[in-house]
Design an enzyme around this catalytic site. Structure first.
Site: not given
Length: 277
Positions: A27, A147, A178
């Site tokens: 991406d 994140y 992730k």
């Protein structure tokens, strides 16, 4: 997880059907620019699939450019978040697609990006929650790419902080998460221990050390796999690198130098060694 459709699609996200995953995000063409020149795009995809990637991650428009035969043994994940390197706030991500878009494209899963600690954290969390609701209704697995990033984050590799981050993903409805990796890497075991859903390690070692050694260490810490993009698609031999990573993730002891993936890489060296970012 009792949704039959979601169970079937989750199974397709692990080619070895062992609950472990090697994803290759592509991406970056939205955030940073072309991954490879367009005339090399199909060759790159073939090399990643031949190497043993479990899933490729692309945006919805790019998914239309993937020949179906390339994905015969590899899952498709459509990424629903976007932001560019030119934005006033590079930590801000917005939704640019819906679960229904991904289903129409034949995707096996979707992913959503959230930066905890950013100025737009509130909106990103709302987006993740909304997509999770749609995914549950449609039986579509959701990968949260979440994140600790932004002006309020002092140490993005802190195990306690990362344990919080993966729990946010689980609590808002993600099936896989992730995220960044702790420093030292062995402390990723603390994050996994506190995670109610499978954890995938993002990227590669921040210090530029050996990617295979890094993969071995994160899997030993209990991670369910890796999502590695840039270090793979900028490699001169992406198929053989993916094959080596797949061997670590799925526990295979195959000799990569003798594999069909390695031979395929060798045949593509003239077209695959230049043009990648």
């Amino acid at each position: 997880m009792t949704n039959t459709g979601k169970l079937f699609r989750m199974r397709r996200l692990s080619s070895a059907h062992d609950g472990r995953h090697l994803f290759v995000p592509l991406d970056h063409s939205v955030s940073d620019g072309p991954v490879v020149p367009h005339d090399r795009w199909h060759d790159l995809l073939r090399s990643l699939v031949e190497g043993g990637a479990d899933a490729l991650i692309v945006h919805k428009g790019r998914a239309r450019l993937v020949p179906p035969e390339i994905l015969a043994s590899c899952a498709l994940v459509v990424h629903l978040s976007a932001g560019t390197a030119h934005a006033a706030d590079t930590n801000s991500k917005v939704l640019v697609g819906m679960a229904e878009d991904a289903l129409r494209l034949g995707a096996d899963a979707v992913s959503v990006h959230v930066n905890i600690g950013s100025d737009t954290e509130e909106r990103q969390l709302a987006d993740l929650g909304a997509v999770a609701t749609a995914c549950e209704a449609w039986g579509l697995p959701l990968i949260a790419m979440i994140y600790p990033r932004g002006p309020r984050i002092a140490d993005p590799q802190d195990p306690t902080l990362l344990a919080h981050v993966v729990n946010i993903a689980a609590d808002l409805g993600a099936d896989l998460v992730k995220t960044s990796v702790t420093l030292p890497v062995r402390r990723m075991a603390e994050v996994v221990l506190n995670a109610p859903i499978p954890v995938l390690a993002a990227g590669g070692p921040v210090d530029g050390s050996d990617l295979i050694a890094y993969a071995t260490e994160v899997m030993a810490a209990g991670c369910a796999g890796l999502a590695v993009g840039r270090k793979v698609f900028t490699s001169s031999h992406p198929a053989s690198l993916v094959a080596r990573l797949a061997a670590v993730v799925h526990g295979s002891h195959a000799t990569v130098s003798d594999s069909a993936a390695y031979q395929a890489d060798l045949s593509r060296i003239p077209t695959m060694t230049t043009g990648a970012r």
